[in-house]
Each structure stands twice: as structure tokens, then as C-alpha cells.
Design an enzyme around this catalytic site. Structure first.
Site, PDB file in Angstrom:
ATOM      1  N   THR A  24     100.454 -72.066  -6.660  1.00  0.00           N
ATOM      2  CA  THR A  24     100.027 -71.334  -6.803  1.00  0.00           C
ATOM      3  C   THR A  24      99.149 -70.254  -7.822  1.00  0.00           C
ATOM      4  O   THR A  24      98.826 -71.836  -8.708  1.00  0.00           O
ATOM      5  CB  THR A  24     100.769 -70.338  -7.031  1.00  0.00           C
ATOM      6  N   TYR A  27     106.972 -66.682 -12.701  1.00  0.00           N
ATOM      7  CA  TYR A  27     106.887 -67.140 -11.765  1.00  0.00           C
ATOM      8  C   TYR A  27     105.484 -67.997 -12.104  1.00  0.00           C
ATOM      9  O   TYR A  27     105.455 -69.324 -11.613  1.00  0.00           O
ATOM     10  CB  TYR A  27     106.402 -66.290 -10.121  1.00  0.00           C
TER      11      TYR A  27
END
Ligand code: UDP
Length: 337
Positions: free
Chosen positions: A123, A147
Site C-alpha cells: 500500500t 495499517y
């Protein structure tokens, strides 16, 4: 199509989810043999258009071993993870356990069964707040939420394992993935979706009373955050290219997946209103924790090295396909039984 992929068997973890189901579709259209491994926490069996689905959790090492022993995979695409940034701030261990510890289970199992090719879903959140945008792959990894940190930790593990074993991996760092299948068979099916385009479309449908724009005082031209929105089918194509590159003997690598330009939250909301023809209410709200002001990919590396050429670099197309999907799941709730 030709059948050269008939002998390539791929395990797709998280293949019943939003992005995973589009990757499975891309693989299936090219005659790869597919096994999806998904705990169905957010995925749907009906989203798996090709291959076989095994319902299982990566924490279940007994099942994972059974699957690897029974099947002979040539490669693994590891997609399954939790993805909601502010949830990761509230419950970091949930993210470290699922995104990191379970990834270690998978990598370890790959090594035990000599599966030496892996594509990993990473990501743009690994960069945190980049010094400059567009951001290149060699920018420092300074995630600002658990995250992003959980994905950095997996990338580190993959790198170290690729040094110690004949194992090769491609880490694809996704920017903001949106849109749906051209034929409206699959799309974002989470009822609790938090992503901007999905939430905006659901507001247009009247499911929410207003759309919150989180933060209007960012250091950007209109004060709202800028993101690089990429169509999910273009992202799926990047996975096919990465797999073929590994099959041809290519070495481990990391690639940004984005279009190289961004849109602000306000601009996205304006385009959603235009595409849907619905003028829904907007509320200007406080910043959401963990959001960097601007994230734009420098994706020249994947274009050059893998020959990736996106086909849907068009925010209106992204929104239109997502809009068709949202209308379908609203009028046909059994779309994903
Ligand atoms: N956003 C917003 N309202 C929403 C959802 C998102 O203003 O209802 C903003 C969010 O703060 C961020 C951008 O839209 O600046 C993209 O957020 P999203 O959750 O879609 O993806 P992320 O960049 O967090 O992965």
C-alpha cells in the site's frame, strides 16, 4: 485464448474480496489454475468468478499445510488483510496479527512446500506523509498508522526471506483502488465500506444523509486531501504482469501502482455528483486520524520494467463502473449470495 498458463497454478489469499475477486477474474480470463483461500470475513463466495474457493483462515496452520500439501502451487498472490486505517489506530494488534503474523504463516508455508514466487498486496500507506509527491519506491518508509506499519513489516520479512532462500517476491504498493467490473459482476460489497467513492455513491443513493469531507485545511490547493485513484481492473493487470515476470525468472522487486496524478476529495465528490446526476448533501468535517495530505504514485518503474499500461485512467469511468455496481447491489441484494 491460448493455454500456456494451464500449467501455472496460483493460490490467491483474499480472492473473494473486492480487489482479490478482480485479480481472480483477470487470472481466470487467462486460463491460470486458481485456488482462492479466504475466511469470508468480508469476502463473498459469489465474487469468485473462476477457480475453487477454500474457506479458511491464515491463522489455521493445519488447514494451510493441508492445502499446500494437496495442491502444488507455482505461485501465491497474498491479498488477504484488514484495510481500514482508523480501525488500525483503535485496534493495532488486530492489524499486526492478521496482516503481519498471518503473512508470516503463509511465507513460512511457502518455504516448506517450495513455493518460491509471491505477489504481495502492499500500500501507499507505507510512505506515511511523503516529502514529495509523486512518490517513488525508494522514498523512506515512515508509516503514520498501524495499517501501513503492518504492511512495511511484511515487506521487510519478504525482503529478508528473499535473501536467505530462493524465494522471489513482487510487492505492489496500491494507491487508491476504486471502480468495478465492466460487466457489473463484482465490485466493493462491504456494507461498512469507508472508501470515498463508495461512500459518496451510497450517499447519492440516499443510504447516508450526507457525505463527510474529512478535513478542509490540508496544505493542498482546495484544502482537501489528494489521492491517486486507480481502477481495480488496471491493478489486476499489474498482478498478471508481475506473475509473468516472476515466471520468466525476474528478481524480487517493489512497484507503485497508481496513475501518477491525483484528485482532491472535493474534486471526487464533484465528479460523483456529475456522473450520478445526484446533488447529495456534503458536510465539511474534522480531519480523520491517520490521513496524509497528498499521495500520488510515481509509477514509471512498473510501466518501464513490467510494461504496465493502464487502460482506465479516467476518474469518470472509475466512478461510473462503481455507480453501476452500487445500483445493482441496492436493487438486487442477493448479487453476492
Ligand atoms: N474521505 C472523506 N470522506 C469519506 C471517506 C473518505 O473525506 O467519507 C477522504 C479521506 O479522509 C481521504 C480520502 O477521502 O482523504 C481517501 O480516503 P479513502 O478512505 O477512500 O482511502 P485511503 O486514502 O484512506 O486509503
Amino acid at each position: 485464448g491460448c493455454n500456456i498458463n494451464a500449467m501455472m497454478k496460483v493460490l490467491v489469499t483474499g480472492g473473494a474480496g473486492y480487489i482479490g475477486s478482480h485479480i481472480v477474474k483477470a487470472l481466470g480470463e487467462r486460463q491460470y489454475e486458481i485456488v482462492v483461500y479466504d475466511n469470508l470475513s468480508y469476502g463473498h463466495p459469489g465474487a469468485v468468478l473462476y477457480g475453487r474457493l477454500i474457506q479458511g483462515d491464515l491463522a489455521d496452520q493445519v488447514l494451510l499445510h493441508d492445502v499446500f500439501r494437496r495442491e502444488r502451487f507455482d505461485a501465491v498472490i497474498h491479498m488477504s488483510a484488514f484495510i481500514v486505517v482508523d480501525e488500525s489506530i483503535r485496534d493495532p494488534l488486530k492489524y499486526y496479527r492478521n496482516n503481519f503474523v498471518n503473512a508470516l504463516n503463509l511465507i513460512e508455508t511457502c518455504l516448506q512446500y517450495r513455493v518460491y514466487a509471491c505477489i504481495f498486496s502492499s500500500t501507499a500507506a507505507v510512505y506515511g506523509i511523503p516529502d514529495k509527491v509523486p512518490v517513488t519506491e525508494d522514498s523512506p518508509l515512515l508509516p503514520i498508522n498501524p495499517y501501513g506499519a503492518s504492511k512495511v513489516m511484511v515487506e521487510q520479512a519478504l525482503h529478508d526471506v528473499s535473501i536467505s532462500a530462493p524465494f522471489r517476491y513482487i510487492s505492489l504498493r496500491y494507491f487508491n483502488v476504486a471502480g468495478a467490473d465492466r460487466l457489473t459482476r463484482i465490485g466493493q460489497a462491504r456494507k461498512d465500506a469507508t472508501h470515498l467513492i463508495t461512500v459518496s455513491l451510497r450517499t447519492a443513493l440516499g443510504k447516508n444523509n450526507y457525505l463527510d469531507i474529512f478535513g478542509t485545511d490540508y496544505p493542498t490547493p482546495d484544502g482537501t486531501c489528494i489521492r491517486d485513484y486507480i481502477h481495480v481492473d488496471d491493478l489486476a493487470d499489474a498482478h498478471i504482469l508481475a506473475l509473468e515476470y516472476l515466471r520468466k525468472g525476474g528478481g524480487s522487486a517493489i512497484y507503485n501502482c497508481g496513475y501518477g496524478h491525483g484528485a482532491s476529495v472535493q474534486e471526487v465528490v464533484n465528479r460523483v455528483k456529475y456522473v450520478t446526476g445526484i446533488d447529495f448533501p456534503v458536510r465539511y468535517a474534522d480531519r480523520r486520524p491517520g490521513d496524509p495530505p497528498a499521495l500520488i504514485a510515481d509509477a514509471s518503474k512498473i510501466r518501464k520494467e513490467l510494461g504496465w499500461t493502464p487502460k482506465h485512467d479516467d476518474l469518470d469511468y472509475i466512478i461510473r463502473t462503481a455507480w453501476e455496481w452500487e445500483k445493482k447491489i441496492t436493487t438486487t441484494p442477493q448479487t453476492h449470495p
